[in-house]
Design a protein around this motif. Structure first.
Motif, PDB file in Angstrom:
ATOM      1  N   ARG A 177     -79.809  30.796 -14.305  1.00  0.00           N
ATOM      2  CA  ARG A 177     -81.213  30.971 -14.701  1.00  0.00           C
ATOM      3  C   ARG A 177     -81.890  29.629 -14.933  1.00  0.00           C
ATOM      4  O   ARG A 177     -81.227  28.670 -15.312  1.00  0.00           O
ATOM      5  CB  ARG A 177     -81.272  31.738 -16.019  1.00  0.00           C
ATOM      6  CG  ARG A 177     -80.832  33.176 -15.928  1.00  0.00           C
ATOM      7  CD  ARG A 177     -80.460  33.639 -17.331  1.00  0.00           C
ATOM      8  NE  ARG A 177     -80.363  35.089 -17.456  1.00  0.00           N
ATOM      9  CZ  ARG A 177     -79.432  35.846 -16.917  1.00  0.00           C
ATOM     10  NH1 ARG A 177     -78.511  35.331 -16.135  1.00  0.00           N
ATOM     11  NH2 ARG A 177     -79.412  37.150 -17.134  1.00  0.00           N
ATOM     12  N   LEU A 215     -72.005  38.058 -20.822  1.00  0.00           N
ATOM     13  CA  LEU A 215     -73.216  38.244 -21.625  1.00  0.00           C
ATOM     14  C   LEU A 215     -72.936  38.535 -23.086  1.00  0.00           C
ATOM     15  O   LEU A 215     -73.603  38.006 -23.971  1.00  0.00           O
ATOM     16  CB  LEU A 215     -74.039  39.410 -21.055  1.00  0.00           C
ATOM     17  CG  LEU A 215     -74.730  39.158 -19.720  1.00  0.00           C
ATOM     18  CD1 LEU A 215     -75.183  40.481 -19.104  1.00  0.00           C
ATOM     19  CD2 LEU A 215     -75.930  38.233 -19.912  1.00  0.00           C
ATOM     20  N   ARG A 252     -81.189  45.268 -24.219  1.00  0.00           N
ATOM     21  CA  ARG A 252     -81.458  44.621 -22.928  1.00  0.00           C
ATOM     22  C   ARG A 252     -80.257  44.650 -21.993  1.00  0.00           C
ATOM     23  O   ARG A 252     -80.398  44.518 -20.783  1.00  0.00           O
ATOM     24  CB  ARG A 252     -81.869  43.155 -23.140  1.00  0.00           C
ATOM     25  CG  ARG A 252     -83.247  42.963 -23.757  1.00  0.00           C
ATOM     26  CD  ARG A 252     -83.641  41.490 -23.764  1.00  0.00           C
ATOM     27  NE  ARG A 252     -82.557  40.665 -24.294  1.00  0.00           N
ATOM     28  CZ  ARG A 252     -82.050  39.607 -23.663  1.00  0.00           C
ATOM     29  NH1 ARG A 252     -82.510  39.226 -22.517  1.00  0.00           N
ATOM     30  NH2 ARG A 252     -81.066  38.914 -24.219  1.00  0.00           N
ATOM     31  N   ASN A 288     -72.618  27.443 -21.440  1.00  0.00           N
ATOM     32  CA  ASN A 288     -73.547  28.567 -21.546  1.00  0.00           C
ATOM     33  C   ASN A 288     -72.671  29.800 -21.737  1.00  0.00           C
ATOM     34  O   ASN A 288     -72.362  30.500 -20.789  1.00  0.00           O
ATOM     35  CB  ASN A 288     -74.401  28.683 -20.284  1.00  0.00           C
ATOM     36  CG  ASN A 288     -75.206  29.982 -20.265  1.00  0.00           C
ATOM     37  OD1 ASN A 288     -75.469  30.570 -21.322  1.00  0.00           O
ATOM     38  ND2 ASN A 288     -75.592  30.442 -19.085  1.00  0.00           N
ATOM     39  N   VAL A 348     -75.353  37.291 -26.042  1.00  0.00           N
ATOM     40  CA  VAL A 348     -76.210  38.444 -26.302  1.00  0.00           C
ATOM     41  C   VAL A 348     -75.467  39.379 -27.258  1.00  0.00           C
ATOM     42  O   VAL A 348     -74.264  39.642 -27.067  1.00  0.00           O
ATOM     43  CB  VAL A 348     -76.559  39.173 -24.984  1.00  0.00           C
ATOM     44  CG1 VAL A 348     -77.419  40.402 -25.260  1.00  0.00           C
ATOM     45  CG2 VAL A 348     -77.263  38.228 -24.012  1.00  0.00           C
TER      46      VAL A 348
HETATM   47  N1  GLN Z   1     -79.934  33.954 -21.008  1.00  0.00           N
HETATM   48  C1  GLN Z   1     -79.331  35.229 -20.764  1.00  0.00           C
HETATM   49  C2  GLN Z   1     -80.297  36.304 -21.167  1.00  0.00           C
HETATM   50  O1  GLN Z   1     -80.598  36.456 -22.324  1.00  0.00           O
HETATM   51  C3  GLN Z   1     -78.005  35.387 -21.433  1.00  0.00           C
HETATM   52  C4  GLN Z   1     -77.038  34.429 -20.906  1.00  0.00           C
HETATM   53  C5  GLN Z   1     -75.809  34.349 -21.730  1.00  0.00           C
HETATM   54  O2  GLN Z   1     -75.395  35.245 -22.456  1.00  0.00           O
HETATM   55  N2  GLN Z   1     -75.166  33.263 -21.624  1.00  0.00           N
HETATM   56  O3  GLN Z   1     -80.787  36.981 -20.314  1.00  0.00           O
END
Ligand code: GLN
Length: 278
Positions: A92, A204, A190, A180, A184
């Motif tokens: 991302r 995640l 989400r 990273n 979450v």
């Molecule tokens: N940035 C992501 C999101 O919130 C999560 C990525 C992560 O957990 N490392 O969509």
């Protein structure tokens, strides 16, 4: 009578009736193997019915919500085109903040460790910018390491790879550690919405405690793998800035600061290990 052979215009019309314009053009162009500017310049050109069917299938997958990056199997990150599969999180723009925050801390011949590399995005971006550095990329999932190696080979970039759970089995000291990690919260709705529902849960979910479990573990364990004066750089959720700052300081990190992403949200916290051994 045989059906009329479809044209490029009919492909574009078919996709644009079903998808936003830029996605339609991307999927049609890729399915037909023609550059985007041909879609309108050569719109009368006939299309092989097999290619039309392939295009219609990618459109259907997108209509079912599958992220474009998984359908194309590629995603741009930093200045690299990376292969992605459903085994890895889609790189991302948020994560480019991690690269941008880490680079000024990485001198040319530094030792750098990327924990939870996925397709290799962060490690490969750093390796590209610091060709003299020795970059190691780890992931707990062997499929990610296979993909990371494939990306490295295709891009001609050099990274060492290891299958590892956080710092387990990692020897030696690093000047900069980046990650990273999954952050979450397990109960975040989400996870069942949008692109996230197609992405690997393991990449995640950061546990039930505000998603902080793995971030906290990295902060706790990193000093043992950092050289004195070394830096830890962690991507995190936009609501985790204070928790991260506290955890970094409690663990003895100095010069703790938070970097904002392109949408001006707190996204990456860095901290420096004390210059003497504790
Ligand atoms: N940035 C992501 C999101 O919130 C999560 C990525 C992560 O957990 N490392 O969509």
């Amino acid at each position: 009578m045989a059906e009329a052979t479809p044209t490029i215009r009919e492909c574009v019309d078919y996709a644009r009736r079903r998808l936003p314009r830029h996605e339609a053009e991307l999927l049609v162009g890729t399915s037909l193997g023609v550059p985007r500017n041909h879609l309108y310049a050569f719109d009368e050109r006939a299309v092989d019915p097999v290619a039309f069917a392939r295009m219609a299938e990618t459109v259907a997958r997108r209509q079912d919500g599958e992220p474009v990056a998984y359908i194309l199997g590629m995603r741009g990150f930093w200045n690299l085109d990376l292969e992605v599969t459903a085994d890895v999180l889609i790189p991302r723009p948020d994560t480019e903040t991690l690269v941008a925050a880490a680079l000024p801390l990485i001198r040319s011949n530094a030792r750098v460790l990327d924990i939870g590399t996925g397709c290799g995005a962060v490690a490969l971006a750093i390796a590209g910018e610091r060709p003299q550095a020795s970059v190691t990329a780890t992931d707990v999932d062997p499929a990610c390491i296979t993909l990371c190696r494939r990306n490295a080979a295709r891009l001609g970039l050099s990274v060492a790879t290891r299958v590892a759970d956080c710092f387990e089995g990692i020897d030696g000291r690093f000047d900069v550690i980046v990650s990273n990690p999954p952050y979450v919260d397990d109960d975040d709705p989400r996870l069942d919405q949008g692109d996230l529902r197609f992405e690997p849960r393991r990449a995640l979910r950061g546990g039930p405690n505000g998603g902080l479990d793995i971030l906290a573990r990295l902060i706790r364990e990193a000093p043992d793998c950092l050289s004195p004066g070394g830096w830890l750089c962690l991507e995190h959720g936009v609501d985790q800035e204070r928790a991260l700052a506290r955890a970094f300081r409690e663990r003895g990190f100095r010069r703790v600061r938070c970097h904002r992403d392109i949408e001006n949200r707190p996204r990456v916290t860095v901290g420096c290990k004390e210059n003497r051994e504790s």
